[in-house]
Design an enzyme around this catalytic site. Structure first.
Site, PDB file in Angstrom:
ATOM      1  N   ASP A  17       0.710  -1.177   0.102  1.00 49.79           N
ATOM      2  CA  ASP A  17       0.123  -0.095   0.022  1.00 49.79           C
ATOM      3  C   ASP A  17       0.925   1.174   0.133  1.00 49.79           C
ATOM      4  OD1 ASP A  17      -2.457  -1.348   0.041  1.00 49.79           O
ATOM      5  OD2 ASP A  17      -2.506  -1.491   2.206  1.00 49.79           O
ATOM      6  N   GLY A  42      -3.470  -5.558   2.374  1.00 47.70           N
ATOM      7  CA  GLY A  42      -4.267  -6.695   2.037  1.00 47.70           C
ATOM      8  C   GLY A  42      -5.055  -7.269   3.248  1.00 47.70           C
ATOM      9  N   GLY A  44      -6.112  -9.616   5.466  1.00 47.99           N
ATOM     10  CA  GLY A  44      -5.351 -10.596   6.278  1.00 47.99           C
ATOM     11  C   GLY A  44      -3.897 -10.115   6.969  1.00 47.99           C
ATOM     12  N   SER A 143     -10.002 -10.035  -0.614  1.00 45.55           N
ATOM     13  CA  SER A 143     -10.420 -10.470  -1.959  1.00 45.55           C
ATOM     14  C   SER A 143      -9.395 -11.870  -2.247  1.00 45.55           C
ATOM     15  CB  SER A 143     -10.096  -9.402  -2.926  1.00 45.55           C
ATOM     16  OG  SER A 143      -8.711  -9.163  -3.104  1.00 45.55           O
ATOM     17  N   GLY A 229     -22.309   2.356   8.982  1.00 43.49           N
ATOM     18  CA  GLY A 229     -21.632   3.528   8.638  1.00 43.49           C
ATOM     19  C   GLY A 229     -21.429   4.198  10.207  1.00 43.49           C
ATOM     20  N   SER A 253      -8.436   8.828   7.318  1.00 43.07           N
ATOM     21  CA  SER A 253      -8.219   7.830   6.404  1.00 43.07           C
ATOM     22  C   SER A 253      -9.152   6.811   6.733  1.00 43.07           C
ATOM     23  CB  SER A 253      -6.784   7.660   6.123  1.00 43.07           C
ATOM     24  OG  SER A 253      -6.851   6.439   5.174  1.00 43.07           O
ATOM     25  N   ASP A 259     -10.349  -3.694   8.660  1.00 43.23           N
ATOM     26  CA  ASP A 259      -9.297  -4.867   9.010  1.00 43.23           C
ATOM     27  C   ASP A 259      -9.012  -4.744  10.542  1.00 43.23           C
ATOM     28  OD1 ASP A 259      -9.262  -5.727   6.341  1.00 43.23           O
ATOM     29  OD2 ASP A 259      -7.827  -4.365   5.787  1.00 43.23           O
ATOM     30  N   THR A 292      -5.969   8.012  11.647  1.00 38.18           N
ATOM     31  CA  THR A 292      -4.958   7.938  11.503  1.00 38.18           C
ATOM     32  C   THR A 292      -4.757   8.544   9.924  1.00 38.18           C
ATOM     33  OG1 THR A 292      -4.819   5.716  10.676  1.00 38.18           O
ATOM     34  CG2 THR A 292      -4.098   6.060  12.925  1.00 38.18           C
ATOM     35  N   GLY A 294      -3.419   8.085   6.096  1.00 38.40           N
ATOM     36  CA  GLY A 294      -2.877   7.019   4.864  1.00 38.40           C
ATOM     37  C   GLY A 294      -3.298   5.684   5.383  1.00 38.40           C
TER      38      GLY A 294
END
Length: 315
Positions: A17, A42, A44, A143, A229, A253, A259, A292, A294
């Site tokens: 990322d 990603g 996980g 994904s 939301g 962000s 996650d 936080t 980014g």
């Protein structure tokens, strides 16, 4: 360190990322970006990162390939996140986010991963089975890489003896809902995915509860969590129906918030905490993450503070 059950996260389509910013996003001229931030990404991968940041332990099993795969592993090592790399034929992808400093708006771009082969699928399944301890937690998040079967997550679920947490999307989620086999222990579905699966808007908390309760009744999952939301998140099982309200925080962000939610909730369950407390910890971690910049994730101090500000009610 608080005792916990072992947690293994699986990332079938990871990414490096990249996050940066520009004074203003406009079409045409060359835009001069700020100093980029690089993080391992990603589903996980981020779940394992967040668990480690929250004082827990998790191992990230990750499909990696090429130079970008090596970069991702180096980034995980820099955060002291234990990794189990599974070499695959496709080059690991990148995702990037650009913040417009003039408005605060964030633009997120996700590049598709390269197509994996049947041999990659066989290797991944074998490695997941080999490294999943009996009665541990196995988190399938993110994904499914191009080339892997649509039912690949179902194959994993059928092959292991563990408590299964799933947070996925797209065709993989559609298949899991339409063709339930063994019920997973926890399924997280965000509001947009829930609306697409149900075929109608989730206009009220009751709509979200009914959707989740239907998945439980049909044997898709023992517990279903779905977001609403700013209203918070709903958790439904055969015994429980909870809504957790988040605190009001500045949104910098949203990357990784889902996650972090899964990470904190899974860690709480692995430590033996009840579902309502686990839900509260998940909402606190998501709230802390959106504060936080980014692609950074939450930290234990902020999550602890936000936990006290989250409220849970029976619905």
């Amino acid at each position: 360190m608080t005792a916990q059950t072992e947690i293994l996260t699986v990332t079938l389509n990871p990414a490096v990322d990249v996050a940066t910013s520009v004074p203003k996003v406009v079409a045409g001229p060359k835009l001069r970006c700020g100093t980029p931030r690089f993080d391992p990404g990603g589903g996980g991968v981020n779940v394992a990162r967040a668990i480690c940041k929250l004082g827990g332990t998790a191992i990230a099993l990750v499909a990696v390939g090429g130079a970008m795969g090596n970069r991702l592993l180096a980034l995980l090592a820099a955060e002291a996140v234990p990794a189990l790399p599974v070499p695959v034929s496709g080059e690991t992808r990148q995702s990037f986010a650009v913040t417009d400093d003039s408005t605060g708006a964030q633009y997120r771009f996700s590049v598709p991963g390269q197509v994996l082969t049947a041999r990659d699928a066989d290797l991944l399944l074998a490695e997941i089975v080999a490294h999943t301890a009996q009665n541990s937690f196995l988190v399938l998040s993110g994904s499914v890489a191009p080339g892997l079967p649509i039912d690949f997550q179902s194959q994993i679920i059928a092959a292991v003896d563990a408590k299964i947490v799933v947070d996925t999307a797209g065709l993989a989620l559609d298949h899991l809902i339409a063709h339930p086999g063994r019920p997973v222990d926890l399924l997280r579905v965000d509001q947009k995915e829930a609306e697409e699966a149900a075929g109608h808007p989730m206009l009220s908390v009751a709509d979200s509860v009914a959707f989740a309760a239907d998945l439980v009744a049909r044997g898709v999952a023992k517990m279903v969590v779905t977001g609403r939301g700013a209203e918070g998140s709903v958790l439904v099982s055969a015994q429980h129906r909870f809504l957790c309200h988040p605190p009001i925080v500045p949104v910098r962000s949203k990357i990784g918030a889902g996650d972090a939610f899964v990470a904190a909730l899974t860690l709480a369950l692995a430590r033996g905490e009840p579902p309502d407390t686990a839900l509260q910890r998940g909402v606190a971690a998501a709230s802390a993450t959106v504060e936080t910049e980014g692609t950074a994730l939450c930290d234990l101090h902020t999550v602890t503070a936000r936990f006290a500000e989250c409220t849970v009610e029976v619905v």
